[in-house]
Design a protein around this motif. Structure first.
Motif, PDB file in Angstrom:
ATOM      1  N   PRO A 105       0.726  -1.352  -0.063  1.00 51.50           N
ATOM      2  CA  PRO A 105      -0.396  -0.391  -0.139  1.00 51.50           C
ATOM      3  C   PRO A 105       0.673   1.282   0.070  1.00 51.50           C
ATOM      4  O   PRO A 105       1.882   1.461   0.512  1.00 51.50           O
ATOM      5  N   ASP A 106       0.371   2.406  -0.824  1.00 49.69           N
ATOM      6  CA  ASP A 106       0.682   3.530  -1.097  1.00 49.69           C
ATOM      7  C   ASP A 106      -0.155   4.224  -0.952  1.00 49.69           C
ATOM      8  O   ASP A 106       0.186   5.608  -0.313  1.00 49.69           O
ATOM      9  N   TYR A 107      -1.460   4.340  -0.957  1.00 45.16           N
ATOM     10  CA  TYR A 107      -2.590   4.660  -0.915  1.00 45.16           C
ATOM     11  C   TYR A 107      -3.561   3.420  -0.729  1.00 45.16           C
ATOM     12  O   TYR A 107      -3.796   2.507  -1.393  1.00 45.16           O
ATOM     13  N   TYR A 108      -4.497   3.247   0.590  1.00 52.43           N
ATOM     14  CA  TYR A 108      -5.129   2.374   0.697  1.00 52.43           C
ATOM     15  C   TYR A 108      -6.550   1.993  -0.190  1.00 52.43           C
ATOM     16  O   TYR A 108      -7.151   3.065  -0.447  1.00 52.43           O
ATOM     17  N   LEU A 109      -6.477   0.543  -0.549  1.00 50.39           N
ATOM     18  CA  LEU A 109      -7.877   0.746  -1.870  1.00 50.39           C
ATOM     19  C   LEU A 109      -8.862   1.121  -0.367  1.00 50.39           C
ATOM     20  O   LEU A 109      -9.917   1.197  -1.460  1.00 50.39           O
ATOM     21  N   LYS A 110      -8.544   0.310   0.458  1.00 51.57           N
ATOM     22  CA  LYS A 110      -9.960   1.116   1.408  1.00 51.57           C
ATOM     23  C   LYS A 110     -10.859   2.304   1.607  1.00 51.57           C
ATOM     24  O   LYS A 110     -11.434   2.922   1.711  1.00 51.57           O
TER      25      LYS A 110
END
Length: 479
Positions: free
Chosen positions: A422-427
């Protein structure tokens, strides 16, 4: 290993964190730029960019002695352009030497080169190191000061190697966008003397706090999982036992948490921020939430005499680590001004958008576009595979066209490598899409593209991809 003695004007290979070695020239730092404490270092201007950095002596190698080795291990168009720039510089320098060779002083003797003092760790007078032939760095309009981050960009990318702190000129056609921090013109940062608090040490908050500390701010931290504070305590941060304690101890308290519920709980919950707010205390909400949450938090903070600013950030974990976020601020303009050095430390630029709630609206729109775009890219990759086309070729073509960007290249490469760290969470991007769609409903404005993308992310979440990077939306198309 023998010590290599370097001096102002030497051409070198500089290794900055996880970046590949890059050609540069040792130059004189500006008079008012202090050398970092610790190990000996030189101030290096890199070829092929307009970047400068303090580089530790052990991370520097003479250019000619290691040229063949470096060219073998480093590839890429930008790297080759940098090497070409070095060779062009050396040719011009050699031509100047040949033109001046044989010139004598008034006594008929050649004038020897004056030895230049090597930049030592305990040097106090940096102005003594000025190279007369070097344009003063502080007068260079492209000068950007960089303080070394422990979390650099991957070795495949050199951009950006320094903070590009730029001036955003005031838009005379609108009163909503104001000028960004004017002191950023030469990249130097004078930290505020105000006590800073920071709540939330997740993917974004960790990089922000690290940069605040590196730029000399006094920071008190708190995190729901207390162990995450340990690293920052080692770096010089202070520890707050509760959000209320941090808010009461500090002049400006920032928070950066996952969603509207977490943001409300942090302020209104047991031992929450509201219990520590006193007249004049500042609270800055950096979480990406809906405008209604911002309005509620603003009202409760100001009801206690506090001052409120929202300042969500556009970017990723890597950009947070690099201090290259884009900050969207709204609310109390005086708080925005008080946060000037903090915003310079954590971001490349900041916008002031007027009344509280405007930054939340703008951030949701930006993330809606990014999330929809990522879903479309993933759809294209999977359709290429389904129709017998090379996904790598699709990416190569894409990156040569008008949609070429670091974002596209990085996310697609991660997909092809199966790397969804994660670099930016999918959630979180799914949460932002949901909030943007709701905002569209309230404005009676259609958001069909976002709605379609949201369904794809919901599918990815059902496939247990919530805690992976947003690029993991790709897996929704292959299952």
């Amino acid at each position: 290993m023998a010590t290599v003695h370097l001096r102002i004007g030497d051409i070198v290979w500089g290794k900055l964190g996880r970046y590949p070695p890059w050609p540069g020239k040792i130059v004189s730092p500006p008079k008012d730029l202090k050398k970092p404490r610790g190990k000996k270092c030189h101030f290096v201007k890199f070829f092929g960019t307009e970047d400068h950095a303090w580089i530790k002596v052990e991370q520097l190698k003479p250019y000619h002695a290691h040229k063949e080795e470096m060219i073998k291990i480093n590839k890429g168009k930008r790297f080759q352009q940098a090497v070409d720039a070095v060779e062009d510089f050396l040719k011009k320098a050699k031509g100047k030497e040949q033109n001046s060779e044989g010139k004598a002083d008034s006594k008929g003797k050649k004038t020897p080169n004056k030895p230049l003092k090597i930049l030592e760790e305990d040097d106090e007078d940096l102005s003594a190191l000025k190279d007369p032939s070097e344009k003063p760095v502080k007068d260079d309009p492209h000068f950007h000061h960089f303080l070394l981050s422990q979390s650099e960009k991957p070795a495949s990318s050199m951009e950006p190697i320094s903070k590009r702190l730029k001036i955003i000129e005031e838009d005379t056609g609108s009163t909503s966008i104001q000028a960004a921090d004017s002191t950023a013109i030469n990249g130097s940062i004078t930290p505020t003397d105000k006590r800073i608090g920071f709540l939330g040490l997740g993917l974004m908050g960790s990089g922000i706090v690290s940069n605040l500390l590196k730029m000399g701010h006094v920071v008190t931290v708190w995190n729901r999982t207390a162990e995450k504070c340990d690293l920052f305590i080692q770096e010089g941060a202070r520890l707050g036992r509760t959000p209320a304690e941090v808010a009461s101890m500090c002049d400006i308290t920032f928070s950066c948490v996952s969603d509207p519920k977490a943001a409300r709980d942090l302020v209104l919950g047991p031992s929450g921020v509201l219990q520590g707010i006193r007249p004049g205390k500042c609270y800055v909400e950096m979480s990406t939430v809906d405008p209604e949450t911002i309005t509620e938090l603003s009202q409760v903070i100001t009801s206690r005499g506090g001052r409120f600013l929202e300042a969500p950030v556009a970017g990723s974990q890597q950009l947070s680590n690099d201090g290259m976020l884009v900050i969207l601020a709204a609310g109390d303009r005086t708080v925005y001004e008080d946060c000037s050095s903090c915003f310079q430390a954590m971001g490349k630029t900041s916008f002031f958008l007027g009344e509280a709630g405007n930054a939340a609206r703008m951030m949701l729109i930006l993330n809606m576009v990014q999330g929809s775009f990522m879903a479309t890219i993933a759809e294209g990759l999977t359709l290429a595979q389904a129709t017998g086309q090379s996904q790598q070729t699709f990416l190569d073509i894409l990156c040569q066209g008008q949609m070429a960007s670091t974002f596209v290249d990085q996310k697609c490469q991660n997909i092809l490598q199966g790397n969804f760290k994660p670099d930016y969470y999918l959630k979180h991007i799914q949460k932002d899409l949901r909030l943007a769609i709701s905002m569209g409903d309230m404005a009676n404005h259609p958001t069909p593209m976002a709605a379609a993308a949201n369904e794809v992310y919901k599918r990815a979440k059902a496939l247990d991809q919530s805690d992976n990077d947003i690029s993991a939306v790709y897996r929704a198309y292959i299952h």
